[in-house]
Design an enzyme around this catalytic site. Sequence first.
Site, PDB file in Angstrom:
ATOM      1  N   LYS A 188       0.842  -1.194   0.000  1.00  0.00           N
ATOM      2  CA  LYS A 188       0.000   0.000   0.000  1.00  0.00           C
ATOM      3  C   LYS A 188       0.880   1.248   0.000  1.00  0.00           C
ATOM      4  CE  LYS A 188      -1.959   2.764   2.794  1.00  0.00           C
ATOM      5  NZ  LYS A 188      -1.836   3.977   1.956  1.00  0.00           N
ATOM      6  N   GLU A 201      10.285   2.108  10.127  1.00  0.00           N
ATOM      7  CA  GLU A 201      11.278   3.175   9.881  1.00  0.00           C
ATOM      8  C   GLU A 201      10.532   4.488  10.008  1.00  0.00           C
ATOM      9  OE1 GLU A 201      12.677   5.920   8.602  1.00  0.00           O
ATOM     10  OE2 GLU A 201      13.850   5.315   6.826  1.00  0.00           O
ATOM     11  N   GLU A 254      10.547  16.345  14.166  1.00  0.00           N
ATOM     12  CA  GLU A 254      10.797  16.229  12.731  1.00  0.00           C
ATOM     13  C   GLU A 254       9.862  17.195  11.983  1.00  0.00           C
ATOM     14  OE1 GLU A 254      11.643  12.442   9.993  1.00  0.00           O
ATOM     15  OE2 GLU A 254       9.549  12.633  10.553  1.00  0.00           O
TER      16      GLU A 254
HETATM   17  O1  TXE Z   1       2.689   9.922   7.033  1.00  0.00           O
HETATM   18  P1  TXE Z   1       2.032   8.598   7.588  1.00  0.00           P
HETATM   19  P2  TXE Z   1       2.129  11.370   6.798  1.00  0.00           P
HETATM   20  C1  TXE Z   1       6.945  11.871   8.746  1.00  0.00           C
HETATM   21  C2  TXE Z   1       7.057  13.345   8.453  1.00  0.00           C
HETATM   22  C3  TXE Z   1       5.653  13.711   8.094  1.00  0.00           C
HETATM   23  C4  TXE Z   1       4.876  12.843   9.060  1.00  0.00           C
HETATM   24  C5  TXE Z   1       3.453  12.564   8.676  1.00  0.00           C
HETATM   25  O2  TXE Z   1       7.468  14.030   9.607  1.00  0.00           O
HETATM   26  O3  TXE Z   1       5.381  15.059   8.280  1.00  0.00           O
HETATM   27  O4  TXE Z   1       5.585  11.630   9.058  1.00  0.00           O
HETATM   28  O5  TXE Z   1       3.367  12.198   7.322  1.00  0.00           O
HETATM   29  C6  TXE Z   1      -0.229   4.927   5.878  1.00  0.00           C
HETATM   30  N1  TXE Z   1      -2.575   2.059   9.435  1.00  0.00           N
HETATM   31  N2  TXE Z   1       7.335  11.039   7.638  1.00  0.00           N
HETATM   32  O6  TXE Z   1       0.956  11.651   7.660  1.00  0.00           O
HETATM   33  O7  TXE Z   1       0.693   8.821   8.178  1.00  0.00           O
HETATM   34  C7  TXE Z   1      -0.409   6.068   4.896  1.00  0.00           C
HETATM   35  O8  TXE Z   1      -1.550   5.865   4.105  1.00  0.00           O
HETATM   36  C8  TXE Z   1      -1.850   1.684   8.379  1.00  0.00           C
HETATM   37  C9  TXE Z   1       8.571  10.343   7.806  1.00  0.00           C
HETATM   38  O9  TXE Z   1       1.972  11.559   5.363  1.00  0.00           O
HETATM   39  O10 TXE Z   1       3.056   7.986   8.449  1.00  0.00           O
HETATM   40  C10 TXE Z   1       0.907   5.987   4.132  1.00  0.00           C
HETATM   41  O11 TXE Z   1       0.864   4.943   3.183  1.00  0.00           O
HETATM   42  N3  TXE Z   1      -1.298   2.557   7.516  1.00  0.00           N
HETATM   43  C11 TXE Z   1       8.784   9.341   6.781  1.00  0.00           C
HETATM   44  C12 TXE Z   1       1.915   5.625   5.231  1.00  0.00           C
HETATM   45  O12 TXE Z   1       1.130   5.057   6.272  1.00  0.00           O
HETATM   46  C13 TXE Z   1      -1.481   3.869   7.741  1.00  0.00           C
HETATM   47  C14 TXE Z   1       8.245   9.513   5.457  1.00  0.00           C
HETATM   48  C15 TXE Z   1       2.710   6.792   5.771  1.00  0.00           C
HETATM   49  O13 TXE Z   1       1.828   7.758   6.236  1.00  0.00           O
HETATM   50  C16 TXE Z   1      -2.249   4.323   8.821  1.00  0.00           C
HETATM   51  C17 TXE Z   1       6.991  10.236   5.434  1.00  0.00           C
HETATM   52  C18 TXE Z   1      -2.814   3.355   9.698  1.00  0.00           C
HETATM   53  N4  TXE Z   1      -3.535   3.688  10.771  1.00  0.00           N
HETATM   54  C19 TXE Z   1       6.590  10.978   6.505  1.00  0.00           C
HETATM   55  N5  TXE Z   1      -2.265   5.679   8.785  1.00  0.00           N
HETATM   56  C20 TXE Z   1      10.063   8.552   6.824  1.00  0.00           C
HETATM   57  N6  TXE Z   1      10.256   7.710   7.843  1.00  0.00           N
HETATM   58  O14 TXE Z   1      10.854   8.632   5.922  1.00  0.00           O
HETATM   59  C21 TXE Z   1      -1.547   6.067   7.723  1.00  0.00           C
HETATM   60  N7  TXE Z   1      -1.072   4.975   7.077  1.00  0.00           N
END
Ligand code: TXE
Length: 489
Positions: A173, A248, A383
């Site tokens: 996903k 991660e 972050e």
């Molecule tokens: O990411 P989410 P978001 C950090 C960065 C950013 C913050 C939020 O600080 O501002 O995270 O970003 C899926 N069960 N990073 O809200 O929510 C979602 O659909 C299962 C760090 O955009 O973490 C997507 O596919 N899945 C980072 C994925 O999780 C769920 C990179 C990531 O979304 C879910 C990006 C749930 N309950 C953002 N809720 C890094 N580590 O590199 C959401 N998702």
Amino acid sequence: MAMLFIAGQWVEPAEGGTRDVINPFDGSVITTVAEASPADAEAAVQAARTAFDEGEWSSWSPGKRGELLLRMADLLQRDRAEIARLETLDTGKTLVESGIDVDDVTAVFRYYGELADKDPTRVVDAGSESVHSRVVYEPVGVCALITPWNYPLLQASWKVAPALAAGNTMVIKPSEVTPLTTVKMVELLVEAGVPAGVVNLLLGSGPAAGAPMVESPLVDLVSFTGGLRTGQAIMKAAAGTVKKVALELGGKNPNIVFADADFEAAVDYALMAVFLHAGQVCSAGTRLIVQDELHDDFVAAVVERAKRIKLGNGLDEGTESGPLVSEEHRAKVESYVELGLQEGARLLTGGNRPDDPELQNGFFYLPTVFDDCRRDMRLVQEETFGPIMTVERFRTEDEAIALGNDTDYGLAGAVWTGDTERGERVAAKLRHGTVWINDFGPYLPQAEWGGFKRSGIGRELGHDGLAEYREAKHIYRNLAPAPQRWFGG
Ligand code: TXE
């Protein structure tokens, strides 16, 4: 319209949902894709389960799986230009960066393609002539692979390639914000010959498509890259069925510069560390930690060059940095700038949207530098995932190490010095999963990547990145069975 891929078929979502995919450069709609509901998630998981338990995949030799991955690497290179363009449209990053991503992804498929048939079976000395004991490695089963929007294709490859090499089936996903290159990746895997049901694709939101996978009793492992809060929610949800969990979750990464560092190189990398891809990088070096006597010259040079970074369309030659990924994400970045000002950080440059009329429809934000930052500020600790550099100072090596470790995260960090021994001393003491000495950013498919502390659990890449997708099984064969009479009888 890109659809869901379940049990070897491209299918419409059960409830007919759709979602527009937005180009962050100008807010236009690139395309419309399917949007999954929990019913689709259930079907995808079931397909992966059936393929694992009953399909031909389980009879494939590791060598055959490896060949599939090597074919995939060739296909990625064949379609390099098309994939890079899609990634740029979807994420806003420059075409050069997207091309490098495709090359890196290719290298990851090659690496795991070649590793797949290197049998890790281990014969164990059981201490007896009449016992043959060995440990073999088997796939974990059905994997839920959930990826973010900043490196959509790259993050997916770090999961998909080792999961396939180890013989698992999976549901992928991608982030609902940037699904396009993952769709392409699945198309190429089908062309490479992956059997039906082994790879399934869900497009959709976290709550509707991601959460049902994490909760499903049919899923054996969840590998997630994304934000800390979502990672915590996933870990809790996975506890219900005691799944394996790999996370991660980003970082707040120190870039420590000693006064004896190569000035030009350190300035150059300090900019790249934080402003590449507008700071939307989990290992971004957002915390510049610079030695007192170097501070003024170093920060002046950084600011002077930060002001000249050319923002623009990632598809245009000459663009050095693109927009943030979404309106919502820019609002988060802006709230951190407000917070930094309230906390007393001194704004040296940026702190605003650009006024270039051509960039007004996109989600742009100026490269921003804050001086006079303290370790207790939220701006320094949390972050921001945007183009925001915070500057702190230190006097001694011990202070530098203390600052570099003063974070709940532990993904990556760097130290710049002309003194080799000092570089090694500091690297040894930094509590981060990757430490660069006189560099910032490189990673290798064959070297483990992941975080200490709240940056996550487990490792991607390298041998450990494959081990995540394997279960160890001990097979103990008694060569001379005879009654033991434990119970006298
Ligand atoms: O990411 P989410 P978001 C950090 C960065 C950013 C913050 C939020 O600080 O501002 O995270 O970003 C899926 N069960 N990073 O809200 O929510 C979602 O659909 C299962 C760090 O955009 O973490 C997507 O596919 N899945 C980072 C994925 O999780 C769920 C990179 C990531 O979304 C879910 C990006 C749930 N309950 C953002 N809720 C890094 N580590 O590199 C959401 N998702």
